[in-house]
Design a protein around this motif. Structure first.
Motif, PDB file in Angstrom:
ATOM      1  N   LEU A   1       0.874  -1.294   0.021  1.00 62.53           N
ATOM      2  CA  LEU A   1       0.037   0.109   0.049  1.00 62.53           C
ATOM      3  C   LEU A   1       0.834   1.085   0.001  1.00 62.53           C
ATOM      4  CD1 LEU A   1      -2.760  -1.072   2.624  1.00 62.53           C
ATOM      5  CD2 LEU A   1      -3.172  -0.648   0.181  1.00 62.53           C
ATOM      6  N   GLY A   2       1.884   1.213   0.732  1.00 67.08           N
ATOM      7  CA  GLY A   2       2.853   2.457   0.669  1.00 67.08           C
ATOM      8  C   GLY A   2       3.311   2.631  -0.621  1.00 67.08           C
ATOM      9  N   ALA A   3       3.988   1.621  -1.103  1.00 63.60           N
ATOM     10  CA  ALA A   3       4.613   1.900  -2.657  1.00 63.60           C
ATOM     11  C   ALA A   3       3.390   2.459  -3.411  1.00 63.60           C
ATOM     12  CB  ALA A   3       4.928   0.702  -2.967  1.00 63.60           C
TER      13      ALA A   3
ATOM     14  N   GLU B   1       0.151   2.935   9.814  1.00 63.91           N
ATOM     15  CA  GLU B   1       0.554   4.291  10.102  1.00 63.91           C
ATOM     16  C   GLU B   1       0.558   5.156   8.596  1.00 63.91           C
ATOM     17  OE1 GLU B   1       2.032   6.078  12.732  1.00 63.91           O
ATOM     18  OE2 GLU B   1       1.341   4.083  13.930  1.00 63.91           O
ATOM     19  N   LEU B   2      -0.297   4.472   7.541  1.00 64.13           N
ATOM     20  CA  LEU B   2      -0.310   5.029   6.346  1.00 64.13           C
ATOM     21  C   LEU B   2      -1.561   6.070   6.481  1.00 64.13           C
ATOM     22  CD1 LEU B   2       0.208   1.888   3.981  1.00 64.13           C
ATOM     23  CD2 LEU B   2       1.640   3.803   4.321  1.00 64.13           C
ATOM     24  N   PRO B   3      -1.657   7.284   5.660  1.00 64.36           N
ATOM     25  CA  PRO B   3      -2.555   8.224   5.691  1.00 64.36           C
ATOM     26  C   PRO B   3      -3.870   7.720   5.230  1.00 64.36           C
ATOM     27  CG  PRO B   3      -0.726   8.989   4.773  1.00 64.36           C
ATOM     28  CD  PRO B   3      -0.372   7.604   4.986  1.00 64.36           C
ATOM     29  N   PRO B   4      -4.961   7.487   5.968  1.00 63.27           N
ATOM     30  CA  PRO B   4      -5.960   6.830   5.695  1.00 63.27           C
ATOM     31  C   PRO B   4      -6.763   7.580   4.485  1.00 63.27           C
ATOM     32  CG  PRO B   4      -5.806   7.076   8.278  1.00 63.27           C
ATOM     33  CD  PRO B   4      -4.975   7.909   7.535  1.00 63.27           C
ATOM     34  N   GLY B   5      -6.618   8.795   4.537  1.00 64.89           N
ATOM     35  CA  GLY B   5      -7.389   9.873   3.620  1.00 64.89           C
ATOM     36  C   GLY B   5      -6.900   9.377   2.148  1.00 64.89           C
ATOM     37  N   TRP B   6      -5.473   9.305   2.288  1.00 66.30           N
ATOM     38  CA  TRP B   6      -4.835   8.782   0.778  1.00 66.30           C
ATOM     39  C   TRP B   6      -5.046   7.352   0.429  1.00 66.30           C
ATOM     40  CZ3 TRP B   6       0.727  10.946   1.574  1.00 66.30           C
ATOM     41  CH2 TRP B   6       0.746  12.496   1.601  1.00 66.30           C
ATOM     42  N   LEU B   7      -5.494   6.621   1.364  1.00 59.26           N
ATOM     43  CA  LEU B   7      -5.735   5.193   0.857  1.00 59.26           C
ATOM     44  C   LEU B   7      -6.924   5.228   0.531  1.00 59.26           C
ATOM     45  CD1 LEU B   7      -4.180   3.161   4.088  1.00 59.26           C
ATOM     46  CD2 LEU B   7      -3.369   3.204   1.580  1.00 59.26           C
ATOM     47  N   THR B   8      -8.186   5.764   0.985  1.00 60.99           N
ATOM     48  CA  THR B   8      -9.328   5.770   0.620  1.00 60.99           C
ATOM     49  C   THR B   8      -9.728   5.952  -0.988  1.00 60.99           C
ATOM     50  OG1 THR B   8     -10.246   6.682   2.882  1.00 60.99           O
ATOM     51  CG2 THR B   8     -11.683   6.705   1.067  1.00 60.99           C
ATOM     52  N   GLU B   9      -9.049   6.796  -1.747  1.00 59.63           N
ATOM     53  CA  GLU B   9      -8.957   7.067  -2.988  1.00 59.63           C
ATOM     54  C   GLU B   9      -8.035   6.254  -3.738  1.00 59.63           C
ATOM     55  OE1 GLU B   9     -10.969  11.223  -3.751  1.00 59.63           O
ATOM     56  OE2 GLU B   9      -9.098  11.438  -2.666  1.00 59.63           O
ATOM     57  N   LEU B  10      -7.218   5.308  -3.178  1.00 59.39           N
ATOM     58  CA  LEU B  10      -6.171   4.607  -3.956  1.00 59.39           C
ATOM     59  C   LEU B  10      -6.897   3.702  -5.044  1.00 59.39           C
ATOM     60  CD1 LEU B  10      -3.282   3.846  -4.502  1.00 59.39           C
ATOM     61  CD2 LEU B  10      -3.408   2.281  -2.485  1.00 59.39           C
ATOM     62  N   GLU B  11      -6.276   3.720  -6.266  1.00 60.70           N
ATOM     63  CA  GLU B  11      -6.713   3.011  -7.213  1.00 60.70           C
ATOM     64  C   GLU B  11      -6.550   1.628  -6.794  1.00 60.70           C
ATOM     65  OE1 GLU B  11      -6.976   2.684 -12.010  1.00 60.70           O
ATOM     66  OE2 GLU B  11      -5.275   3.572 -11.053  1.00 60.70           O
ATOM     67  N   GLY B  12      -7.433   0.575  -7.068  1.00 55.83           N
ATOM     68  CA  GLY B  12      -6.979  -0.872  -6.830  1.00 55.83           C
ATOM     69  C   GLY B  12      -6.685  -1.224  -5.090  1.00 55.83           C
ATOM     70  N   ARG B  13      -7.208  -0.416  -4.436  1.00 55.83           N
ATOM     71  CA  ARG B  13      -7.076  -0.662  -3.041  1.00 55.83           C
ATOM     72  C   ARG B  13      -7.468  -2.039  -2.382  1.00 55.83           C
ATOM     73  NH1 ARG B  13      -9.637   2.233   2.258  1.00 55.83           N
ATOM     74  NH2 ARG B  13      -8.330   1.160   3.891  1.00 55.83           N
ATOM     75  N   ALA B  14      -8.488  -2.486  -3.058  1.00 51.62           N
ATOM     76  CA  ALA B  14      -9.163  -3.855  -2.471  1.00 51.62           C
ATOM     77  C   ALA B  14      -8.215  -4.941  -3.263  1.00 51.62           C
ATOM     78  CB  ALA B  14     -10.499  -3.917  -3.101  1.00 51.62           C
TER      79      ALA B  14
ATOM     80  N   LEU C   1      -4.335  -9.244  -2.474  1.00 50.24           N
ATOM     81  CA  LEU C   1      -3.081  -9.905  -2.823  1.00 50.24           C
ATOM     82  C   LEU C   1      -2.006  -9.897  -1.858  1.00 50.24           C
ATOM     83  CD1 LEU C   1      -1.381 -11.010  -5.197  1.00 50.24           C
ATOM     84  CD2 LEU C   1      -0.640  -8.876  -5.955  1.00 50.24           C
ATOM     85  N   ALA C   2      -2.153  -8.898  -0.848  1.00 47.93           N
ATOM     86  CA  ALA C   2      -1.103  -8.714   0.298  1.00 47.93           C
ATOM     87  C   ALA C   2      -1.478  -9.842   1.211  1.00 47.93           C
ATOM     88  CB  ALA C   2      -1.181  -7.357   0.986  1.00 47.93           C
ATOM     89  N   ASP C   3      -2.794 -10.056   1.417  1.00 45.91           N
ATOM     90  CA  ASP C   3      -3.069 -10.980   2.450  1.00 45.91           C
ATOM     91  C   ASP C   3      -2.993 -12.469   1.906  1.00 45.91           C
ATOM     92  OD1 ASP C   3      -3.998  -9.032   4.095  1.00 45.91           O
ATOM     93  OD2 ASP C   3      -6.167  -9.373   3.641  1.00 45.91           O
ATOM     94  N   ASP C   4      -3.050 -12.749   0.738  1.00 45.18           N
ATOM     95  CA  ASP C   4      -2.750 -14.145  -0.234  1.00 45.18           C
ATOM     96  C   ASP C   4      -1.287 -14.365   0.086  1.00 45.18           C
ATOM     97  OD1 ASP C   4      -5.222 -14.531  -0.879  1.00 45.18           O
ATOM     98  OD2 ASP C   4      -4.950 -14.252  -2.976  1.00 45.18           O
ATOM     99  N   PHE C   5      -0.385 -13.289  -0.076  1.00 45.77           N
ATOM    100  CA  PHE C   5       0.980 -13.587   0.027  1.00 45.77           C
ATOM    101  C   PHE C   5       1.506 -13.692   1.606  1.00 45.77           C
ATOM    102  CE2 PHE C   5       5.291 -12.026   1.059  1.00 45.77           C
ATOM    103  CZ  PHE C   5       6.024 -12.336  -0.033  1.00 45.77           C
TER     104      PHE C   5
END
Length: 372
Positions: free
Chosen positions: A27-29, A323-336, A341-345
């Protein structure tokens, strides 16, 4: 984390910490990539003219929407997919992760030329059926040409041997999440996969260095400690000078007063991989928090999206997802998709033997990550 990596025994607390760092890294990347995408290719004066004296401080639209990611994030996701597929295919007795990564990158290349997923190609797995990935988001020429045919670049015969850009490094954070691997093996795998598109030592060793830094952070090291380990391992590699000089320059810049855009721009140099990595490391070291670090990482005349992605991965691996900014994550394309994929890994790396073995496997897991 390092004790877990050595023993292979995962308690509940260790699993939760690892999952948070995997999520944080990916997510950070992606957040750093999306923050830098609107100003990629702009000079610092242009950025300030468009976004004010402090430059870009919040996500704005690129590629038609806020939170849009570039090819760097697309390729990082296919890197994760390839790493999982390598683990699954190991059950067959075949064990050559660079080949599995090359196949994953070729699946990404198909998204850059096809209109959408082909549901009949069940051997591609679930990620290649995500429709939002079928968009060209400023892919570099090196990535397109390096993956245009079936021939896999190797250290002996790399693809694009003169290519020094930061794109291979920007997709290499997932290699660092192989916390059970020895650092030198992480470096080797990242390098062998980088040469599939970027054959110059400046590029492929920067990719290896980035993977090593994330590896140290994901195992609970400090960023300073991860840098020192990285410098020691890189020093034995031919052609390391530009990358190691860049990392040392970043460490020295920390002691030169308050961070500013001019210092970041100086570190990026000509925009090649060593400078982009050095700038990202500097921003991760001096950032007061993740927002501050990422703002520094994108407000300069260098490769803003790449530096943002490199810095975001480091900060996410260091601090975890919370610690990642919640507001920035909200609109992140492909967040789901990133989270899935992160959880699968994390599941594969901590509970793989329960999901598959040479004797059998959970059908659902093989449908997601086919052995073919």
């Amino acid at each position: 984390m390092s004790a877990v990596a050595a023993t292979g025994v995962w308690g509940r607390t260790e699993q939760q910490d690892f999952r948070s760092r995997v999520r944080g890294t990916l997510l950070g990347a992606a957040v750093g990539d999306a923050l830098g995408a609107p100003v990629a290719g702009m000079g610092l004066a242009e950025i300030r003219a468009a976004h004010g004296g402090e430059g870009l401080t919040e996500p704005v639209a690129a590629h038609g929407r806020r939170g849009a990611v570039t090819a760097a994030t697309q390729l990082a996701l296919f890197t994760v997919d390839g790493l999982i597929r390598a683990q699954v295919r190991r059950d067959t007795g075949a064990w050559h992760p660079p080949t599995d990564l090359h196949r994953a990158y070729r699946r990404w290349a198909a998204t850059q030329r096809d209109w959408g997923p082909d549901e009949r190609r069940t051997e591609d797995g679930w990620l290649a059926r995500e429709e939002w990935l079928y968009a060209r988001r400023a892919p570099s020429r090196a990535c397109l040409t390096g993956l245009a045919d079936d021939r896999m670049g190797t250290l002996d015969v790399p693809k694009n041997p003169g290519e020094r850009g930061p794109e291979a490094a920007a997709r290499s954070a997932p290699f660092g999440l192989l916390v059970g691997w020895e650092p030198q093996l992480v470096l080797q795998l990242a390098v062998e996969c980088a040469v599939q598109t970027h054959g110059h030592p400046d590029a492929y060793l920067a990719a290896g260095a980035h993977g090593l830094l994330v590896h140290g952070l994901a195992r609970g090291e400090s960023l300073d400690g991860a840098i020192q380990r990285c410098l020691a391992l890189l020093g034995a590699r031919p052609g390391h000078q530009a990358v190691t000089d860049g990392l040392r320059h970043a460490l020295g810049a920390v002691r030169q007063g308050l961070p500013n855009a001019a210092r970041v721009e100086e570190l990026t140099g000509d925009g090649a991989a060593p400078g982009a990595l050095a700038a990202a490391v500097y921003c991760a070291l001096v950032g007061e928090d993740i927002r501050h670090g990422l703002r520094l990482a994108v407000n300069h005349g260098g490769p803003s999206a790449a530096v943002g992605a490199l810095c975001g991965a480091l900060l996410g691996a260091l601090h975890g997802e919370t610690e990642l900014p919640p507001g920035w994550l909200t609109e992140l394309e492909g967040r789901a998709t990133v989270l899935e994929l992160a959880d699968d890994f994390a599941m594969e790396m901590t509970q793989g033997p329960a999901l598959h073995s040479p004797a059998g496997a959970a059908p659902g897991w093989l449908a997601r990550y086919p052995r073919a």
